[in-house]
Design an enzyme around this catalytic site. Sequence first.
Site, PDB file in Angstrom:
ATOM      1  N   HIS A 239       0.853  -1.194   0.000  1.00  0.00           N
ATOM      2  CA  HIS A 239       0.000   0.000   0.000  1.00  0.00           C
ATOM      3  C   HIS A 239       0.888   1.243   0.000  1.00  0.00           C
ATOM      4  CE1 HIS A 239      -2.773   3.064   1.504  1.00  0.00           C
ATOM      5  NE2 HIS A 239      -3.747   2.276   1.112  1.00  0.00           N
ATOM      6  N   CYS A 277      -3.569   2.658  -4.675  1.00  0.00           N
ATOM      7  CA  CYS A 277      -4.491   3.479  -3.889  1.00  0.00           C
ATOM      8  C   CYS A 277      -4.501   4.893  -4.473  1.00  0.00           C
ATOM      9  CB  CYS A 277      -4.080   3.494  -2.420  1.00  0.00           C
ATOM     10  SG  CYS A 277      -5.122   4.572  -1.422  1.00  0.00           S
ATOM     11  N   HIS A 304      -7.541   0.500  -4.400  1.00  0.00           N
ATOM     12  CA  HIS A 304      -8.317   1.338  -3.482  1.00  0.00           C
ATOM     13  C   HIS A 304      -8.723   2.562  -4.283  1.00  0.00           C
ATOM     14  CE1 HIS A 304      -6.333  -0.064   0.557  1.00  0.00           C
ATOM     15  NE2 HIS A 304      -7.011  -1.010  -0.037  1.00  0.00           N
ATOM     16  N   ASP A 351     -12.623   3.127  -1.331  1.00  0.00           N
ATOM     17  CA  ASP A 351     -11.824   3.393  -0.139  1.00  0.00           C
ATOM     18  C   ASP A 351     -12.396   4.622   0.549  1.00  0.00           C
ATOM     19  OD1 ASP A 351      -9.810   3.035   1.685  1.00  0.00           O
ATOM     20  OD2 ASP A 351      -8.312   4.125   0.521  1.00  0.00           O
ATOM     21  N   HIS A 352     -12.626   4.505   1.797  1.00  0.00           N
ATOM     22  CA  HIS A 352     -13.192   5.589   2.616  1.00  0.00           C
ATOM     23  C   HIS A 352     -14.496   6.117   2.002  1.00  0.00           C
ATOM     24  CE1 HIS A 352      -8.925   6.537   4.313  1.00  0.00           C
ATOM     25  NE2 HIS A 352      -9.225   5.268   4.343  1.00  0.00           N
ATOM     26  N   TYR A 368     -14.793   4.833   7.367  1.00  0.00           N
ATOM     27  CA  TYR A 368     -15.380   3.530   7.062  1.00  0.00           C
ATOM     28  C   TYR A 368     -16.846   3.398   7.464  1.00  0.00           C
ATOM     29  CZ  TYR A 368     -10.852   2.041   5.485  1.00  0.00           C
ATOM     30  OH  TYR A 368      -9.692   1.934   4.770  1.00  0.00           O
TER      31      TYR A 368
HETATM   32  C1  DNO Z   1      -6.618   3.369   5.470  1.00  0.00           C
HETATM   33  C2  DNO Z   1      -6.058   2.224   4.749  1.00  0.00           C
HETATM   34  C3  DNO Z   1      -4.742   1.783   5.350  1.00  0.00           C
HETATM   35  C4  DNO Z   1      -4.300   0.471   4.744  1.00  0.00           C
HETATM   36  C5  DNO Z   1      -2.977  -0.014   5.204  1.00  0.00           C
HETATM   37  C6  DNO Z   1      -2.524  -1.203   4.410  1.00  0.00           C
HETATM   38  O1  DNO Z   1      -7.772   3.565   5.429  1.00  0.00           O
HETATM   39  O2  DNO Z   1      -5.944   2.478   3.411  1.00  0.00           O
HETATM   40  O3  DNO Z   1      -4.922   1.616   6.713  1.00  0.00           O
HETATM   41  O4  DNO Z   1      -5.211  -0.506   5.090  1.00  0.00           O
HETATM   42  O5  DNO Z   1      -2.028   0.970   5.140  1.00  0.00           O
HETATM   43  O6  DNO Z   1      -1.542  -1.852   5.131  1.00  0.00           O
END
Ligand code: DNO
Length: 391
Positions: A239, A277, A304, A351-352, A368
């Site tokens: 990531h 991401c 992501h 993501d988020h 989340y």
């Molecule tokens: C946050 C996430 C991170 C991710 C880690 C992967 O929302 O994108 O916490 O899970 O960095 O190891």
Amino acid sequence: MNLRKHKLLQTWRWYGPIDPVTLQDVKQAGATGIVSALHHIPHGEIWPLADIEDRKAIIEASGLHWAVVESVPVHEAIKTRRSDADKYIENYKITLRNLAQCGIKTVCYNFMPVLDWTRTQLDLTMADGSKALYFNWLELAVFDLFILKREGADADYTEDIKSRAKTRFATMDTDELNELKVNVLMGIPNEKEIELEALRASIDEYKTIGREGLKNNLAYFLNKIAAVCEETGINMTIHPDDPPYAILGLPRIVSTKDDLLDILKRVDRPFNGICFCTGSLGAGASNNLSEIFDAVKERVYFLHLRNVTKDEAGNFYEADHLGGDVNMYEIMKAVVAENELREEPIPFRPDHGHQMLDDLNKVTNPGYSAIGRLRGLAELRGLELGISGNY
Ligand code: DNO
């Protein structure tokens, strides 16, 4: 070339039975794959087969499947390559074997020193009344200079930021200062929070390691787990740093296109992959996301999808999935094309998301909550369908 007309795999991060968002909620949001981890197991310890099986059974009982592990955390001893690093790498390998035995073969992890993602505010109000996560340099400077009181921090900020931070600090009461501290140190739900003292000690330790040392430690780790990954078919996805630049004097090695290419080149084997991401990389002023995706796409095994709006000072807030600075249309076009070349569909998760509607009255995990991510997922799947025409 044989193009596959399959859709991306829609996934959803679920923190396990402690998550206020239920698996039924996830189904109603339309995801079929679950992204989960055993957060109750302390970093560095082996994930027992029985615990993995339990989690898998819970997920499958609701008609979903566990598609990706996010994350198997990499112990600090490995990142810093302390004398006991090999012991933790051995544990990691057993965990990977146990996961593979349960059929889970995509693993996300990060190599950020000490802290995972960092924000200074978790409830920035948007024009529509929803709430977003926010990163602001001034607030970070207040934390760094006056709460953490890091040695050498003075040299890392401009005179202007320092004098504004001083003024800002003078106006903050104990509650506000405490909130800032909690936000910056915020970790993953159900995982141990880091203390200021431990953070200071780690910062010192990383000073001697530096960027080059950290890169070597990552390559060492990847080389050590390579055989297990190849034998079991596990793909590792790193990531990106969030945010993608140095903060609190800590080295960063997963922030730019060059960083990612360097990681792929140093351990040039297919298992060594990337979690692309868009939110993390998108916060970097000089990161061109389409260009980065194009450079590394063959090794992207997990996505992501998230958006950010930056300002000139480098502050950013998390924008709507189809708003913000990342051109999600361009990214999705490239992702759809790549997905058609793949044997298996690439998993992505929204993501988020903003805290919105009914979630504003609930206790949710920052980033989340259900409804904001549901909106994101719906928009992203619509975008994909509009581009691919794979009805
Ligand atoms: C946050 C996430 C991170 C991710 C880690 C992967 O929302 O994108 O916490 O899970 O960095 O190891």
